[in-house]
Design a protein around this motif. Structure first.
Motif, mmCIF file in Angstrom:
data_model
loop_
_atom_site.group_PDB
_atom_site.id
_atom_site.type_symbol
_atom_site.label_atom_id
_atom_site.label_comp_id
_atom_site.label_asym_id
_atom_site.label_seq_id
_atom_site.Cartn_x
_atom_site.Cartn_y
_atom_site.Cartn_z
ATOM 1 N N PRO A 132 0.811 -1.210 0.000
ATOM 2 C CA PRO A 132 0.000 0.000 0.000
ATOM 3 C C PRO A 132 0.850 1.267 0.000
ATOM 4 O O PRO A 132 2.054 1.241 0.256
ATOM 5 C CB PRO A 132 -0.779 -0.137 1.316
ATOM 6 C CG PRO A 132 0.137 -0.918 2.204
ATOM 7 C CD PRO A 132 0.822 -1.909 1.294
ATOM 8 N N GLY A 133 0.169 2.363 -0.273
ATOM 9 C CA GLY A 133 0.815 3.669 -0.251
ATOM 10 C C GLY A 133 0.347 4.521 -1.405
ATOM 11 O O GLY A 133 -0.289 5.548 -1.214
ATOM 12 N N HIS A 134 0.668 4.089 -2.622
ATOM 13 C CA HIS A 134 0.183 4.829 -3.783
ATOM 14 C C HIS A 134 -1.342 4.815 -3.800
ATOM 15 O O HIS A 134 -1.986 5.786 -4.181
ATOM 16 C CB HIS A 134 0.768 4.211 -5.055
ATOM 17 C CG HIS A 134 0.566 5.043 -6.284
ATOM 18 N ND1 HIS A 134 0.980 6.349 -6.377
ATOM 19 C CD2 HIS A 134 -0.010 4.747 -7.476
ATOM 20 C CE1 HIS A 134 0.670 6.828 -7.575
ATOM 21 N NE2 HIS A 134 0.064 5.880 -8.256
ATOM 22 N N SER A 135 -1.914 3.699 -3.390
ATOM 23 C CA SER A 135 -3.343 3.586 -3.082
ATOM 24 C C SER A 135 -3.464 2.675 -1.868
ATOM 25 O O SER A 135 -2.520 1.952 -1.537
ATOM 26 C CB SER A 135 -4.127 3.015 -4.272
ATOM 27 O OG SER A 135 -3.933 1.612 -4.365
ATOM 28 N N THR A 169 -0.156 10.259 -4.746
ATOM 29 C CA THR A 169 0.019 9.107 -3.869
ATOM 30 C C THR A 169 -0.745 9.306 -2.565
ATOM 31 O O THR A 169 -0.540 10.305 -1.860
ATOM 32 C CB THR A 169 1.517 8.880 -3.595
ATOM 33 O OG1 THR A 169 2.171 8.614 -4.848
ATOM 34 C CG2 THR A 169 1.750 7.712 -2.658
ATOM 35 N N TRP A 170 -1.615 8.381 -2.253
ATOM 36 C CA TRP A 170 -2.484 8.453 -1.078
ATOM 37 C C TRP A 170 -1.690 8.615 0.212
ATOM 38 O O TRP A 170 -2.019 9.439 1.064
ATOM 39 C CB TRP A 170 -3.362 7.199 -1.053
ATOM 40 C CG TRP A 170 -4.156 6.994 0.184
ATOM 41 C CD1 TRP A 170 -5.228 7.724 0.609
ATOM 42 C CD2 TRP A 170 -3.954 5.974 1.167
ATOM 43 N NE1 TRP A 170 -5.704 7.230 1.802
ATOM 44 C CE2 TRP A 170 -4.938 6.155 2.160
ATOM 45 C CE3 TRP A 170 -3.044 4.917 1.301
ATOM 46 C CZ2 TRP A 170 -5.036 5.310 3.268
ATOM 47 C CZ3 TRP A 170 -3.140 4.077 2.389
ATOM 48 C CH2 TRP A 170 -4.129 4.289 3.356
ATOM 49 N N ASP A 171 -0.611 7.841 0.384
ATOM 50 C CA ASP A 171 0.227 7.920 1.587
ATOM 51 C C ASP A 171 1.680 7.709 1.148
ATOM 52 O O ASP A 171 2.127 6.583 0.987
ATOM 53 C CB ASP A 171 -0.201 6.863 2.606
ATOM 54 C CG ASP A 171 0.525 6.982 3.937
ATOM 55 O OD1 ASP A 171 1.719 7.342 3.941
ATOM 56 O OD2 ASP A 171 -0.096 6.699 4.981
ATOM 57 N N ALA A 172 2.398 8.812 0.937
ATOM 58 C CA ALA A 172 3.746 8.735 0.370
ATOM 59 C C ALA A 172 4.713 7.984 1.282
ATOM 60 O O ALA A 172 5.570 7.234 0.802
ATOM 61 C CB ALA A 172 4.272 10.145 0.093
ATOM 62 N N GLU A 173 4.586 8.164 2.583
ATOM 63 C CA GLU A 173 5.501 7.480 3.507
ATOM 64 C C GLU A 173 5.260 5.972 3.478
ATOM 65 O O GLU A 173 6.204 5.176 3.496
ATOM 66 C CB GLU A 173 5.326 8.026 4.918
ATOM 67 C CG GLU A 173 6.374 7.522 5.891
ATOM 68 C CD GLU A 173 7.803 7.800 5.455
ATOM 69 O OE1 GLU A 173 8.651 6.887 5.609
ATOM 70 O OE2 GLU A 173 8.081 8.897 4.944
ATOM 71 N N LEU A 174 4.004 5.575 3.419
ATOM 72 C CA LEU A 174 3.687 4.147 3.326
ATOM 73 C C LEU A 174 4.200 3.578 2.012
ATOM 74 O O LEU A 174 4.695 2.439 1.961
ATOM 75 C CB LEU A 174 2.179 3.966 3.448
ATOM 76 C CG LEU A 174 1.636 2.566 3.753
ATOM 77 C CD1 LEU A 174 2.257 2.001 5.019
ATOM 78 C CD2 LEU A 174 0.124 2.605 3.877
#
Length: 209
Positions: A132-135, A169-174
């Motif tokens: 996960p991360g980008h979605s 990206t929904w959550d760049a760190e993830l």
């Protein structure tokens, strides 16, 4: 179509490698934008296609999924945390003003997801990885026997090797954690959602190290 590894072919696109679609054994992986339907359909003519996998719920990856699933009578599979986004055509967005504006653009047609994929599932001899991360429900496909990795948009390889743009990206760190996980596999061949194939695992490790 271009043969890249045993049982793995890349559909031709214009321009080449900008938005990639693959046929893995008899499973279609991603479908490009809504405008890609005819191009993808022509190349699948005469092929045995049993299912369609979407690596993540962004409109340049499930854009033609509804039309192709209807045309070929095949089920749609996606990561379990991206199911709702595909079935409602409402992708999760990154924080900020620009992503909010992009979310108001016309989205692809929604389509029911027949199988919610999770870590460890098998797809055409590949293992599903939850990255996960980008979605939220982004997945990758990994074949350990010969080191072939379909990474979706965890990495981009357009001109140079990078992560995806943060504003998409929904959550760049993830996503950065997912990049490190995939680099640690040291794949012999990496196939991207955007960009040319890569056969140099050291480049992934240098980027994420």
């Amino acid at each position: 179509m271009r043969q890249l590894a045993p049982g793995v072919r890349q559909l031709l696109g214009r321009p080449p490698h900008l938005m990639n679609v693959y046929l893995v054994e008899d499973v279609l992986v991603d479908s490009g934008t809504p405008g890609a339907r005819r191009r993808v359909s022509r190349q699948l003519a005469g092929e045995q296609v049993s299912a369609h996998v979407v690596t993540h719920a962004h409109p340049d990856h499930f854009g033609s999924s509804h039309a192709l699933c209807e045309e070929f009578g095949i089920p749609l599979w996606a990561g379990e945390k991206d199911v709702q986004a595909i079935e409602t055509a409402t992708p999760a967005t990154a924080p900020g003003r620009i992503p909010k504006l992009l979310s108001r653009m016309k989205m692809p047609e929604p389509h029911p997801v027949d199988r919610a994929l999770k870590e460890g599932d098998d797809v055409a001899g590949f293992t599903v990885l939850d990255v996960p991360g980008h979605s939220p429900g982004h997945l990758a496909l990994w074949r350990e026997s010969d080191g072939v990795l379909l990474c979706g948009d965890v990495f981009f390889h357009v001109g140079r090797l990078t992560g995806p743009p943060d504003f998409l990206t929904w959550d760049a760190e993830l996503n950065r954690a997912s990049m490190r996980r995939l680099a640690g596999l040291r794949p012999s061949l990496v196939l991207f959602g955007h960009g040319k194939p890569l056969r140099d695992p050291d480049r992934l490790e240098r980027l994420t190290g």
